[in-house]
Design an enzyme around this catalytic site. Sequence first.
Site, PDB file in Angstrom:
ATOM      1  N   HIS A   1       0.844  -1.194   0.000  1.00  0.00           N
ATOM      2  CA  HIS A   1       0.000   0.000   0.000  1.00  0.00           C
ATOM      3  C   HIS A   1       0.886   1.253   0.000  1.00  0.00           C
ATOM      4  CE1 HIS A   1      -2.798   3.092   1.337  1.00  0.00           C
ATOM      5  NE2 HIS A   1      -3.735   2.323   0.814  1.00  0.00           N
TER       6      HIS A   1
ATOM      7  N   GLU B   1      -3.777   2.784  -7.064  1.00  0.00           N
ATOM      8  CA  GLU B   1      -4.125   3.924  -6.214  1.00  0.00           C
ATOM      9  C   GLU B   1      -3.302   5.139  -6.619  1.00  0.00           C
ATOM     10  OE1 GLU B   1      -5.806   2.047  -2.267  1.00  0.00           O
ATOM     11  OE2 GLU B   1      -3.731   2.653  -2.038  1.00  0.00           O
TER      12      GLU B   1
HETATM   13  P1  13P Z   1      -9.634   6.587   0.675  1.00  0.00           P
HETATM   14  O1  13P Z   1     -10.722   5.733   0.066  1.00  0.00           O
HETATM   15  O2  13P Z   1      -9.918   7.012   2.070  1.00  0.00           O
HETATM   16  O3  13P Z   1      -9.220   7.701  -0.245  1.00  0.00           O
HETATM   17  O4  13P Z   1      -8.332   5.635   0.799  1.00  0.00           O
HETATM   18  C1  13P Z   1      -7.805   5.080  -0.318  1.00  0.00           C
HETATM   19  C2  13P Z   1      -6.923   3.964   0.044  1.00  0.00           C
HETATM   20  O5  13P Z   1      -5.780   4.166   0.397  1.00  0.00           O
HETATM   21  C3  13P Z   1      -7.479   2.584   0.012  1.00  0.00           C
HETATM   22  O6  13P Z   1      -6.500   1.625   0.218  1.00  0.00           O
END
Ligand code: 13P
Length: 244
Positions: free
Chosen positions: A90, A162
């Site tokens: 992550h 992401e």
């Molecule tokens: P949010 O949905 O709070 O923007 O977080 C994204 C995230 O890091 C999911 O792993």
Amino acid sequence: MAGNWKMYKTPAETKAFFEKFRPLVEKSEHCEVVICPPFTSLAAAVEAAGGSRIGVGSQNIAWAREGAFTGEISGPMLKAVGATHAIVGHSERRQYFGETDETVLKRAQAALEFGLTPIVCVGERLEQRESGGTEAVLVAQFQNGIAGLTPEQFAKIVIAYEPVWAIGTGKTATPEIAADAHRAIRAQARARYGAPAADATRILYGVCVKPDNVKSLMAQPEIDGVLVGGASLDAVGFASIVNF
Ligand code: 13P
């Protein structure tokens, strides 16, 4: 549809979440649902999800089976508690805890070795996007990390994209920006593992997914699911994302 709870929710709060959430997704058979609570709430989540189709994942996994690795949790430990998935790499782990493409690969391999599905995260930071380096970053993260998996291993992973620049900002990438990035990732997968494997891989989109934008994101054929942070903490909200 995966929820990443980050560093939120005690075991009691986890139990309360599932009591509300379970009935709302009981009939949701169109997708897999996975909740990734903090390590200390895994057991509570597994117990509360018992008998349902909801999977439970960790937010990290050690690359070793056991040993002198203070602060780490291994695959066999996660299996023993009943976890089915593990988030790997992550952006917050990359940013604050020194995770690299090399350790991401080792952790993904460990998850697979111990029978857990890794959800492998990739994504570019703000300065990388602004300097036009988005695709190069995704290519490097793929080449130096995921590409080290064998074809058999690759067939079992889930990838999450992401765009790090959007996390916590309240804004999300447009569905088109997200789909472009997913296409770039899938092109890498195609080159390394072939078209059938690349097409079969699930790529989740993962920033600021909310009940009111999930539909337009999921309308993109390139987006196979979502990895939800903040909005997954609320049982009703996350259920409405699952049932988009
Ligand atoms: P949010 O949905 O709070 O923007 O977080 C994204 C995230 O890091 C999911 O792993």
